[in-house]
Design an enzyme around this catalytic site. Structure first.
Site, short mmCIF file in Angstrom:
data_model
loop_
_atom_site.label_atom_id
_atom_site.label_comp_id
_atom_site.label_asym_id
_atom_site.label_seq_id
_atom_site.Cartn_x
_atom_site.Cartn_y
_atom_site.Cartn_z
N ARG A 53 -1.01 -14.11 -0.84
CA ARG A 53 -1.19 -14.39 0.59
C ARG A 53 -1.83 -15.78 0.73
O ARG A 53 -2.76 -16.12 0.00
CB ARG A 53 -2.10 -13.32 1.20
CG ARG A 53 -2.14 -13.33 2.69
CD ARG A 53 -3.05 -12.23 3.19
NE ARG A 53 -2.52 -10.90 2.91
CZ ARG A 53 -3.28 -9.80 2.80
NH1 ARG A 53 -4.58 -9.89 2.93
NH2 ARG A 53 -2.73 -8.64 2.57
N ARG A 113 -11.71 -13.79 5.68
CA ARG A 113 -10.27 -13.94 5.43
C ARG A 113 -9.66 -15.02 6.33
O ARG A 113 -10.37 -15.66 7.10
CB ARG A 113 -9.58 -12.60 5.69
CG ARG A 113 -10.16 -11.41 4.92
CD ARG A 113 -9.59 -11.35 3.53
NE ARG A 113 -9.97 -10.13 2.83
CZ ARG A 113 -9.26 -9.01 2.81
NH1 ARG A 113 -8.15 -8.91 3.51
NH2 ARG A 113 -9.65 -7.97 2.10
N LYS A 117 -14.35 -6.82 3.52
CA LYS A 117 -13.71 -8.00 4.12
C LYS A 117 -14.32 -8.32 5.48
O LYS A 117 -14.92 -7.44 6.13
CB LYS A 117 -12.22 -7.75 4.25
CG LYS A 117 -11.85 -6.53 5.08
CD LYS A 117 -10.35 -6.29 4.96
CE LYS A 117 -9.97 -4.89 5.41
NZ LYS A 117 -8.60 -4.56 5.10
N LYS A 150 -13.12 -10.36 9.06
CA LYS A 150 -11.95 -10.95 9.70
C LYS A 150 -12.30 -11.52 11.06
O LYS A 150 -13.06 -10.90 11.81
CB LYS A 150 -10.86 -9.89 9.88
CG LYS A 150 -10.28 -9.35 8.60
CD LYS A 150 -9.25 -8.30 8.96
CE LYS A 150 -8.44 -7.85 7.76
NZ LYS A 150 -7.44 -6.86 8.17
N CYS A 201 3.96 -2.65 8.81
CA CYS A 201 3.37 -3.25 7.60
C CYS A 201 4.39 -3.18 6.47
O CYS A 201 5.45 -2.58 6.61
CB CYS A 201 2.11 -2.49 7.22
SG CYS A 201 2.47 -0.87 6.51
N CYS A 214 3.50 -1.77 -1.82
CA CYS A 214 2.10 -1.47 -1.55
C CYS A 214 1.69 -0.19 -2.26
O CYS A 214 2.26 0.87 -2.03
CB CYS A 214 1.85 -1.36 -0.05
SG CYS A 214 0.13 -0.92 0.26
N CYS A 266 0.24 3.81 5.72
CA CYS A 266 -0.96 4.57 5.40
C CYS A 266 -1.99 4.27 6.48
O CYS A 266 -1.78 3.39 7.32
CB CYS A 266 -1.48 4.18 4.01
SG CYS A 266 -2.52 2.70 4.00
N CYS A 315 -2.75 -1.99 8.45
CA CYS A 315 -2.49 -3.43 8.38
C CYS A 315 -1.71 -3.95 9.59
O CYS A 315 -1.84 -5.12 9.93
CB CYS A 315 -1.75 -3.76 7.09
SG CYS A 315 -2.73 -3.45 5.63
S1 SF4 Z 1 -1.12 -0.21 6.13
FE1 SF4 Z 1 -1.30 0.83 4.17
S2 SF4 Z 1 0.82 1.01 3.48
FE2 SF4 Z 1 0.80 -0.55 5.03
S3 SF4 Z 1 0.55 -2.46 3.89
FE3 SF4 Z 1 -1.47 -1.80 4.60
S4 SF4 Z 1 -2.31 -0.67 2.86
FE4 SF4 Z 1 -0.08 -0.81 2.53
#
Ligand code: SF4
Length: 1433
Positions: free
Chosen positions: A936, A1005, A1075, A1077, A1297, A1303, A1342, A1346
């Site tokens: 990143r 970040r 983190k 942000k 995401c 991931c 998940c 993100c």
């Molecule tokens: S939300 Fe969860 S599954 Fe999606 S990129 Fe972030 S850590 Fe990975």
């Protein structure tokens, strides 16, 4: 299905256009053929039809077909109709072959050929399993096109339809509006299908339904008592010519595949003494054409002499053979008294087409040179100018008579190795020149060299013609430019070649001593074609020497592509194997059969027999693919095997008593299974050996399966306890264990987590499958099982069965097999206050008690394992983020780094990941996971120059997975970078004047800022603030420079590093608890979702809305949480007060320091700033920050947000400058079939003189386009279809995401799935009339959040594969969290639940009311007021 049935007359200026109208969707790859006689007319269709898609090349069709090949049964009969140039058909062979077996989707390929043209390319696909149909006139073309579409829909078999390429004068075609026609078609499609309905029957019946009469697909015209009958595929011999020559007839074949032999036999009058296959093909293997071999397979009762007249070219200006020419050909045919072939063009004095290359043809028996030449011709056809045969393959000596040194594989291999080195030097020279800004280069040459560097291994881009163009450019600038000297010298290597060594079966007698061995072990991208000419391919001895099976030998290497082919058994399979060998990035061996025989028919018959009887099996094997890496291509053997397996399946269905048989029917090849077993056994043996060497106590096997790592952790703790008790322990993943050994184990412990809906983790599937299937007697084995699960994961009472299901299943099954249970299953529950560890503690003590080992022997000399490190300790001992990263990068024995270096790497902007799509298969083979790294970039404010864009684009191509992601953090992300390329990629990013320091990790970040183009005049100021804050809070460690950028890589370590000791004035040695942000927003747009960050700045403008006065400061936002853990929750930031803008930077520091000193460093799930805010309250925080600042916040000032999405299309706010926002689905920049987005954006970057701005919603702004450049940029965008914004507002406001496959935390798909879900929701949205009404919709794989799902009006958060929690009620302005509406819903349930709500919204909403507000007003969901009540429902 939609055909142009509504018109009685179809108007089109070309046959091609009319044919294209016959399908719902037409794909066109023919425009790649500049010489296509009809290409121009297609433009008419493009302008007219929404259903016409242009693809740059035929491979795009293959990708599209693959894409539609889903398990969705509704797509089973989707029809794809494609216009394809003849020469592109070969590239579609794999697609046709796959579809021929899978029968979906329906594919019709229309191929324009001129009436007397060479049909080599069409007949090259004759063994692909597709039907091959030819229409002879323009009206026929449309009739047959419709009939082909109907037949393909009904059967699922792909159909290749050749039609006259000539435009002709006709502009009108008969349509199909008559009710009787429509009724006939409908009746045919709905009629019950016979199980044995053939493509031949289907095409005939479909044609009858369309034209209202029966048509013969094999027809005859000419003399009733003809002595000579010509068989043609097409209409090269006219009725007029036949009438003019006495005793002649013609059998015209319209359906060449499947050929109906009895129809062919019946069509030929019994009077015929000679039957001549008139093959219009230059690709006549060994001089013999494909029609001739069809004749040879017909059982002729009256035994005519079979002849083959090859007409290899399209006679210029000639539609058909003239009477005079037919007379001459016929006279010659009558002189031949035994099966023979001749060149009809030469005999008939037909002028040759200059573009074709007729081969001299011997009459009489087939010669060896001619037969082996067939494979040479195939190579030339497949690779054209790219073909490079490095040894003297045309020499007769190569076929086994001992010959010259230059015919040997060593010789050729040496040449290829030298050329590979030369090409590597060229790459280095080009790279050096491009990097050196001092080298004078024109923009054109610079761009061309960069383009070449990025696509040098792509045959379509690094072609001979592209290489010639590049050389021209080079020539113009090379004079006097010393820096270009090396490139000029090496320019012969610009074009990428297909490298081959060609040899005979003599090489098989001494593989170890031959070059084959060297090629295989070199790993180089070299292909070997070995032609076996033995009459009996199974004979293993020749002259006392033993012949080896080269295919098997090569497969044993495990890293080479291997195929076995036979040109006279399956022409298409040979072409597919050659193409796959060429595409394989390593050594490839193709063994080819071509028996010696006296006649062509003998060669054919012997080939067929050897293949059908299994003496020469046809197969392909790609070591990268699993399962299904071994493809058996011998059709007869496949059918027999399928029949056998059907019987086997039936047996298995009635009796479950033969688990060994059920394993045999698994779709994994025997070779693959054997390989996997060997690999597992080898690993098991090593583990056993090591265990035996180190300890000698009673043996214990511990197996684990775990997706998240806890199951493995529990296993390791058990192993440690056991060793301390003097036991000999082996501890390994379940699928690494050789299951066959299970009955010999004496003590067995299992540690297994629960995945998805009570499923076993992927790495334990094979073990569980085998355990359930086995009947082994385990009475000698004692066992205990520990499981990990979450008792509340599935909300309904009846779902309790899923809790720890794998552990309970394994425990029950082991007991059923007679094993002795030491203790009952231990169950760890995430819901316990201490998580799974509570259950583990109880299990652990019960276990050792039951074994009378609860007192640890004082004699145990097993050293204590060092205590596990905490994240905090890891940071402190890392010596300012060095750890052992340098050593890990230098270690080439693995593609991974260890856990602790992995955590430190995040601070450097990179995460280790692995491809989860292939994880299970690799683990089953005993291989390590397919590790790679995500990188990143730190890009404050999301601003990038065109040069930076191009730098990232090139790195993505060279070292990444060919794609880039615009992240929700407003920056670039690369995926798929291998460890060995990590340093070079980091350096490339830094050369582009960017870096990755602190893009991840427990530090500040990337700072994001509003990119709203309507306020572009304010954007530079907030971008500057973002950059200033980012720089101010940047870690001071020199480790980043030392590890990634120093010319000499220093093997730095935690103990001893650079000469100067680092010092982190802001962070200290343990950095932040988690983190940190930061975001900056400019009302009224909240495009950054400012409340979702630890620290947010909301710009306060002057009355004119022209200048920023200062900022309201908000703190405590954050998205992440854990399913079913109510102590974790998302939170939106709350306001501290207002500060003038010149104090903004220092505020970021002081807020961070409060968090540094007071954040929770003991529990990472409670370590974000949002929890510190809720723990202490806002007043406390204000005091703490103000005390450090030395001044107070002013009261917050008013502002208003209206939305949190992006604005698309052209906008202008700064005089003279313009911006265009492009919609990029889920931020993924990739070249997809029909949508080469990455290439298109690189093109824009080459022309654009302003900036790029990446948005926090994952889209892209072509920013600061000068007024005078607007037209040219608009044209460029339009030419790449980048200006297409014709999407539903729902899609335009969607975001997902990355999730799977990279991931590690993903529980479900996200980026790969949301577009499909939106397709389905769009139907509901369209029905409700809401296409233009924006609803913010987001998905994550998940709960870490993100893609900021909890800020969306509709959100999905992954819980298990295919199952999501559904959230509703976020605000359209990003200032209210949503709340869970339904837990664990699947696609059907999502649609079922959302459809009525969306429809209700369409009808009952207030003026201007957004969806999120509506569902709250209507009481559908309760409003979330703050993070702490997020879980209150
Ligand atoms: S939300 Fe969860 S599954 Fe999606 S990129 Fe972030 S850590 Fe990975």
């Amino acid at each position: 299905m939609s055909f142009p049935l509504q018109t009685t007359t179809l108007r089109a200026s070309s046959t091609a256009a009319a044919v294209a109208y016959t399908a719902a969707i037409t794909l066109d790859s023919t425009t790649a053929v500049a010489t296509s006689s009809f290409a121009a007319n297609i433009d008419e269709l493009v302008a007219d039809s929404d259903n016409f898609v242009r693809l740059p090349q035929a491979t795009g069709i293959a990708a599209l077909v693959a894409d539609t090949d889903t398990s969705d049964s509704s797509k089973q009969r989707q029809l794809i109709s494609a216009l394809v140039a003849p020469k592109d058909l070969i590239s579609l062979i794999p697609t046709l072959r796959a579809l021929g077996r899978q029968q979906r989707p329906s594919l019709v390929i229309h191929v324009p050929v001129s009436s007397a043209a060479d049909v080599s390319d069409v007949l090259a696909v004759r063994d692909s399993g597709s039907a091959i149909l030819r229409s002879m006139s323009q009206q026929d073309a449309v009739d047959y096109a419709v009939a082909a579409s109907i037949a393909a829909q009904r059967l699922g078999t792909p159909i290749v339809h050749c039609f006259p390429a000539e435009s002709g004068d006709s502009a009108e075609f008969q349509g199909y509006a008559a009710p009787s026609t429509q009724e006939a078609i409908r009746a045919y499609l709905q009629a019950e299908k016979d199980s044995d309905e053939s493509a031949h029957d289907a095409v005939r019946q479909a044609l009858a339904a369309v034209v209202g009469e029966e048509r013969e697909l094999v027809s005859y015209f000419g003399a009733k008592d003809a002595q000579v009958v010509y068989v043609t595929f097409g209409n090269v011999v006219s009725q007029a010519a036949v009438s003019a020559v006495a005793g002649v007839g013609v059998v015209q074949i319209s359906l060449a595949r499947p050929l109906n032999p009895s129809a062919l036999k019946q069509a030929v009058p019994a009077s015929a003494k000679r039957v001549v296959a008139l093959d219009q093909t230059r690709r006549a293997e060994a001089g013999w054409g494909p029609l001739f071999f069809d004749l040879a397979l017909v059982a002729w009762e009256h035994r005519p002499i079979l002849l083959n007249a090859v007409l290899p070219s399209s006679p210029a200006g000639l539609d058909t053979v003239t009477p005079e020419q037919l007379e001459a050909i016929n006279a010659h045919a009558l002189t031949l008294a035994s099966p023979a072939h001749f060149n009809a063009a030469a005999v008939g004095s037909i002028p040759e087409d200059a573009s074709a290359t007729p081969q001299p043809i011997d009459e009489g028996a087939v010669s060896e040179a001619a037969t082996v030449g067939a494979y040479g011709q195939l190579l030339r056809d497949a690779f054209g100018l790219r073909l490079r045969v490095a040894n003297a393959s045309e020499s007769r000596s190569i076929w086994g008579d001992g010959g010259r040194a230059e015919s040997t594989p060593e010789f050729g291999f040496g040449r290829l190795a030298a050329e590979a080195q030369e090409r590597a030097r060229l790459v280095a020279a080009v790279t050096a020149v491009l990097r050196d800004v001092k080298v004078p280069l024109s923009r054109e040459l610079h761009a061309a060299l960069a383009e070449w560097l990025g696509s040098r291994d792509d045959p379509a881009k690094a072609s001979a013609s592209a290489a010639a163009q590049l050389s021209e450019l080079l020539k113009a600038e090379a004079a006097g430019n010393l820096a270009l000297e090396d490139i000029v010298r090496l320019q012969a290597h610009f074009a990428v070649q297909s490298n081959w060594l060609v040899g005979g079966d003599a090489w098989a007698y001494d593989i170890g001593g031959s070059g084959v061995h060297h090629v295989l072990s070199s790993g180089m991208n070299v292909n070997v074609l070995l032609v076996d000419t033995a009459a009996d391919p199974t004979a293993v001895q020749r002259g006392g020497a033993r012949k080896k099976d080269i295919g098997l030998y090569a497969m044993n290497y495990g890293s080479a592509y291997v195929a076995s082919v036979a040109v006279y058994a399956s022409y298409a399979q040979v072409l597919q194997a050659l193409a796959e060998a060429d595409a394989f990035p390593g050594p490839a061996v193709v063994v080819a059969y071509l028996p010696r025989a006296a006649t062509a028919i003998g060669v054919l018959q012997q080939s067929k027999r050897a293949v059908d009887e299994g003496a020469w099996p046809l197969y392909r094997w790609d070591p990268r693919l699993d399962p299904g890496s071994f493809q058996l291509d011998s059709e007869k053997l496949r059918r027999e095997l399928a029949d056998f397996l059907k019987r086997d399946s039936a047996l298995a269905a009635v009796s479950r008593a033969a688990p060994k048989l059920s394993a045999a029917i698994a779709p994994v090849s025997v070779e693959a299974q054997a390989g996997d077993r060997l690999a597992r056994k080898a690993r098991g043996d090593v583990d056993a050996l090591m265990a035996g060497l180190t300890v000698s106590g009673p043996p214990l096997l511990i197996l684990f399966a775990s997706d998240g790592g806890n199951g493995e952790e529990a296993a390791r703790r058990l192993a440690k306890s056991a060793r301390r008790r003097g036991m000999t322990v082996r501890c390994m993943g379940m699928d690494e264990y050789d299951f066959e050994e299970l009955a010999y184990e004496r003590n067995l412990l299992i540690s297994v987590s629960t995945a998805g809906q009570g499923e076993i983790p992927t790495a334990g599937r094979e073990f569980l499958k085998a355990l359930l299937a086995t009947t082994a007697n385990l009475s000698e084995t004692a066992f205990a099982v520990f499981g990990l699960g979450d008792s509340h994961y599935w909300p309904r009472a009846e779902d309790a069965v899923f809790y720890n299901k794998p552990a309970r299943d394994i425990d029950r099954r082991l007991a059923e097999l007679g094993a002795r249970r030491i203790v009952g299953p231990g169950l760890g529950d995430d819901q316990d206050a201490d998580g799974w560890e509570a259950g583990f503690g109880a299990f652990d003590s019960e276990l050792w008690q039951a074994l009378n080992l609860d007192v640890v022997s004082s004699a145990a000399d097993e050293p204590e394992e060092p205590p596990a490190r905490t994240d905090e300790e890891n940071k402190v001992i890392s010596n300012f983020l060095r750890g052992t990263i340098s050593q890990a990068l230098a270690d080439t024995s693995t593609g991974a780094v260890d856990e602790w270096d992995g955590k430190l790497l995040k601070f450097h902007g990179t995460y280790m990941q692995d491809d989860r799509d292939v994880r299970a298969a690799r683990l089953a083979r005993g291989e390590e996971k397919a590790f790679s790294f995500m990188i990143r970039v730190r890009l404050p404010g999301g601003v990038a120059t065109p040069a930076q864009w191009l730098a990232m684009d090139a790195l993505a191509s060279e070292h990444g997975n060919q794609t880039m992601k615009i992240t929700t953090r407003q920056t670039f992300q690369l995926h798929g970078v291998l460890k060995r390329n990590l340093r070079e990629t980091m350096r490339g990013i830094n050369r582009g004047l960017m870096d990755t320091l602190a893009a991840c990790g427990d530090v500040n970040r990337n700072v994001v800022a509003s990119a709203n183009p309507l306020q572009a005049h304010l954007q530079p100021e907030v971008a500057r603030l973002a950059s200033d804050i980012s720089t101010h809070l940047l870690p001071a460690t020199s480790a980043y420079h030392e590890i990634w950028l120093a010319d000499e890589q220093v093997a730095g370590s935690a103990e001893q590093t650079s000469a100067t000791t680092d010092y982190e004035p802001l962070y200290g040695p343990n950095y932040l608890p988690r983190k940190y942000k930061i975001a900056i927003a400019i009302p009224p747009e909240n495009d950054v979702d400012v409340f979702a960050y630890d620290l947010g700045y909301i710009a306060i403008l002057d009355d004119a809305q022209e200048n920023i006065l200062g900022y309201n400061v908000v703190i405590g936002g954050g998205m992440g949480m854990t399913h079913n853990n109510k102590a974790t929750y998302p939170r939106l930031a709350t306001c501290l007060g207002y500060v003038p803008k010149d104090r903004a930077v220092i505020v970021s520091e002081k807020v961070m320091l409060v968090q540094r000193d007071h954040g929770d460093r003991t529990n990472r799930k409670h370590a974000r700033l949002k929890y510190t805010v809720d723990d202490h309250g806002m007043d406390w925080w204000r005091e703490q920050v103000e005390a450090r600042l030395g001044f107070s916040f002013e009261p917050a000032r008013p502002y208003a947000f209206t939305r949190n999405g992006d604005r698309y299309g052209w906008t202008k706010s700064t005089p003279g400058l313009n911006n265009f926002t492009i919609f990029i689905q889920n931020g993924r920049i990739a070249d997809l079939p029909g949508s080469p987005l990455k290439t298109a954006l690189a093109d824009v970057a080459r022309k654009h003189t302003g900036n790029f701005r990446l948005t926090c919603n994952g889209h892209l702004i072509i920013a600061d386009v000068k007024d005078e450049d607007v037209d040219s940029i608009a044209r460029l965008l339009a030419s790449h279809r980048l200006d297409n914004l014709d999407y539903s507002a729902l899609r335009l406001h969607s975001m997902a995401c990355v999730a799977l496959p990279t991931c590690a935390l993903a529980m479900a798909e996200s980026e790969r799935y949301l577009p499909r879900l939106i397709d389905l929701l769009d139907e509901v949205i369209d029905q409700a009339g809401l296409r233009s009404d924006a609803i913010v919709i987001r998905m994550t794989g998940c709960p870490n959040g993100c893609a900021r799902p909890y800020n969306a009006e509709i959100a999905f958060v992954g819980k298990a594969p295919g199952a999501y929690n559904l959230y509703l009620g976020g605000s359209h302005r990003g200032d209210r969290l949503n709340k869970v509406f339904r837990e664990t819903v699947t696609e059907d349930q999502i649609l079922e639940v959302l459809t009525p709500i969306i429809k209700q919204y369409a009808i009952e909403r207030l003026e201007g009311e957004h969806f999120g507000d509506f569902v709250i007003r209507k009481g559908i969901i309760k409003a979330t007021r703050e993070g702490k009540d997020f879980h209150d429902i």
